[in-house]
Design an enzyme around this catalytic site. Structure first.
Site, mmCIF file in Angstrom:
data_model
loop_
_atom_site.group_PDB
_atom_site.id
_atom_site.type_symbol
_atom_site.label_atom_id
_atom_site.label_comp_id
_atom_site.label_asym_id
_atom_site.label_seq_id
_atom_site.Cartn_x
_atom_site.Cartn_y
_atom_site.Cartn_z
ATOM 1 N N HIS A 132 -42.157 15.784 19.009
ATOM 2 C CA HIS A 132 -41.427 17.108 19.369
ATOM 3 C C HIS A 132 -40.898 17.128 20.850
ATOM 4 C CE1 HIS A 132 -40.863 21.235 20.330
ATOM 5 N NE2 HIS A 132 -40.500 21.655 19.060
ATOM 6 N N ASP A 209 -50.603 16.695 20.062
ATOM 7 C CA ASP A 209 -49.886 18.133 19.833
ATOM 8 C C ASP A 209 -50.490 18.587 18.378
ATOM 9 O OD1 ASP A 209 -48.155 19.805 18.766
ATOM 10 O OD2 ASP A 209 -46.348 18.595 19.344
ATOM 11 N N GLN A 212 -48.644 21.446 14.367
ATOM 12 C CA GLN A 212 -48.691 21.391 12.939
ATOM 13 C C GLN A 212 -49.971 21.218 12.379
ATOM 14 O OE1 GLN A 212 -45.775 22.378 11.636
ATOM 15 N NE2 GLN A 212 -44.537 22.680 13.514
ATOM 16 N N LYS A 235 -48.022 29.426 14.396
ATOM 17 C CA LYS A 235 -47.780 28.554 13.395
ATOM 18 C C LYS A 235 -48.998 28.952 12.395
ATOM 19 C CE LYS A 235 -45.040 25.531 15.997
ATOM 20 N NZ LYS A 235 -43.564 25.889 15.522
ATOM 21 N N CYS A 374 -36.074 19.836 17.392
ATOM 22 C CA CYS A 374 -36.295 19.377 18.868
ATOM 23 C C CYS A 374 -37.108 18.085 18.651
ATOM 24 C CB CYS A 374 -37.622 20.561 19.254
ATOM 25 S SG CYS A 374 -36.815 22.218 19.340
#
Length: 417
Positions: A132, A209, A212, A235, A374
């Site tokens: 991303h 990251d 998710q 999220k 993104c």
């Protein structure tokens, strides 16, 4: 409905869960709301909304700075939230959790406070083609400021990372490995422990990251042995601007502050200042107090379901969605095996541009995300300008997938594809 009822015999009852989310009472364009954009942001259950409201109605005050009852209550709730988030990801101590607005701010914090302090000209920052923009652009800034170089792990078959030359990718020049825990576009789940071990073997740190990864999987940072993990609360059923950064305490101790201001200082003199220990060294000014307290309610909600049940539910929905999309003539990107991927399913449908597709789907009450997500580097690797993405969470059902497929049929008729 038969397919939904059949799935209820499994780990969770998505139809019952939907009743906890007030937004599903909406009927956009007179249709049942089919929300397939949770990789963008998740919807919020009543429990989270009530937790935020309760804070503002009963406990609202700023943190640490006063001795009256409201302030003490707010501070206690905020620090309890830190402890709950730490436990949720298996962190050894709450002081390893830095609160901020989520993944983008967290990666910028690491790129500034660690990268700019320790990188030198000729050092390497290793990313991947899955990333991303939030896990690319801060490192570009860092490389420009330090003279370090950026390298990328290429994509392999079916959207996996090509790690066949990992020993050539991670070398003594490598100082930072920054990698997604789960692709927001094609759901790929990189082998994080293998990457962490490789990074540590050359003295590098690994930054994951987790935007998710954390909402959809059971995560234990100690088992993964990652140095940093980002968490985006919005999220994972939490409020926007909630979440933050996990960092190993010994690494956080070595870092410079990212923002300067009130509450992160020990003493301020005319020509210099001294700073508090982590995590407060990285929490300047008034924090997102209500948001982090609301995140606790989201964690409670997910833990009541069980993260293994969350993962199993999404694997089943992903399997069903890929099967139905493929049968409908869509090109689905990434692995088709739900065991090796998450529930963000990106596809290209009959040469209809994703933005046109999404607009027609909206008229049927189906919310999907069109665009490059993104992830423009990944789009170029895939050879498309954009994709349509359907992404799933605990409130989605087989009926939602069926609604998507039915709406695609209307798109085809509309465009004559």
């Amino acid at each position: 409905m038969a397919k939904v009822v059949e799935h209820r015999s499994g780990a969770l009852d998505a139809e019952r869960i939907r009743k906890d989310f007030p937004i599903f009472e909406r009927t956009p364009h007179g249709k049942r709301l089919v929300y397939l954009d949770s990789a963008n942001t998740s919807q919020k259950p009543r429990q989270v909304i009530d937790a935020v409201t309760d804070f503002y109605e009963r406990h609202n005050a700023n943190l640490y700075r006063a001795v009256y009852e409201l302030a003490e209550e707010a501070t206690a709730k905020f620090e309890q939230a830190r402890a709950r988030l730490a436990a949720f990801i298996g962190a050894p101590d709450p002081s390893c959790i830095v609160f901020n607005r989520g993944t983008t701010e967290a990666i910028n914090l690491v790129a500034h406070g660690y990268g700019r302090k320790f990188l030198r000209e000729g050092d390497q920052i290793l990313l991947s083609e899955l990333e991303h923009h939030s896990n690319i652009v801060p490192w570009q800034f860092c490389a420009e400021a330090t003279g370090a170089t950026l390298e990328f792990i290429p994509l392999g078959e079916e959207g996996s990372l090509d790690l066949s030359n990992l020993d050539r990718l991670i070398t003594k020049r490598t100082k930072i490995v920054a990698i997604t825990g789960q692709s927001n576009v094609i759901g790929t789940l990189p082998p994080l422990r293998r990457l962490a071990d490789s990074a540590h073997s050359v003295g590098a740190v690994i930054v994951v990251d987790g935007a998710q990864l954390v909402p959809h999987n059971r995560v234990d940072v100690t088992q993964l042995d990652v140095d940093f993990l980002t968490i985006s609360g919005h999220k994972m059923l939490g409020p926007t601007a909630s979440g933050g950064l996990y960092g190993k305490r010994e690494v956080l101790d070595r870092m410079d502050p990212f923002l300067g201001g009130g509450e992160m200082i020990m003493e301020v003199h005319r020509d210099h200042s001294t700073f508090k220990d982590p995590p407060h060294k990285f929490e300047a000014g008034t924090m997102n107090i209500a948001q982090e307290i609301g995140l606790v309610a989201a964690i409670d909600y997910l833990e009541e379901i069980g993260m293994d049940a969350v993962r199993d539910h999404e694997k089943e929905l992903t399997r069903y969605a890929i099967e139905r999309l493929t049968d409908a003539g869509a090109r689905v990107f990434g692995s088709h095996d739900p065991e090796t991927r998450g529930g963000a399913v990106s596809f290209w449908y009959r040469d209809i541009h994703p933005h046109d597709l999404a607009q027609v789907l909206d008229q049927e009450g189906v919310c999907v995300r069109p665009g490059h997500h993104c992830a423009q580097i990944l789009m170029r690797v895939l050879g498309v300008p954009a994709t349509t993405r359907a992404s799933f969470y605990v409130y989605n059902t087989h009926e939602d997938v069926d609604a998507l497929i039915e709406a695609l049929g209307k798109v085809e008729a509309f465009f004559g594809a």
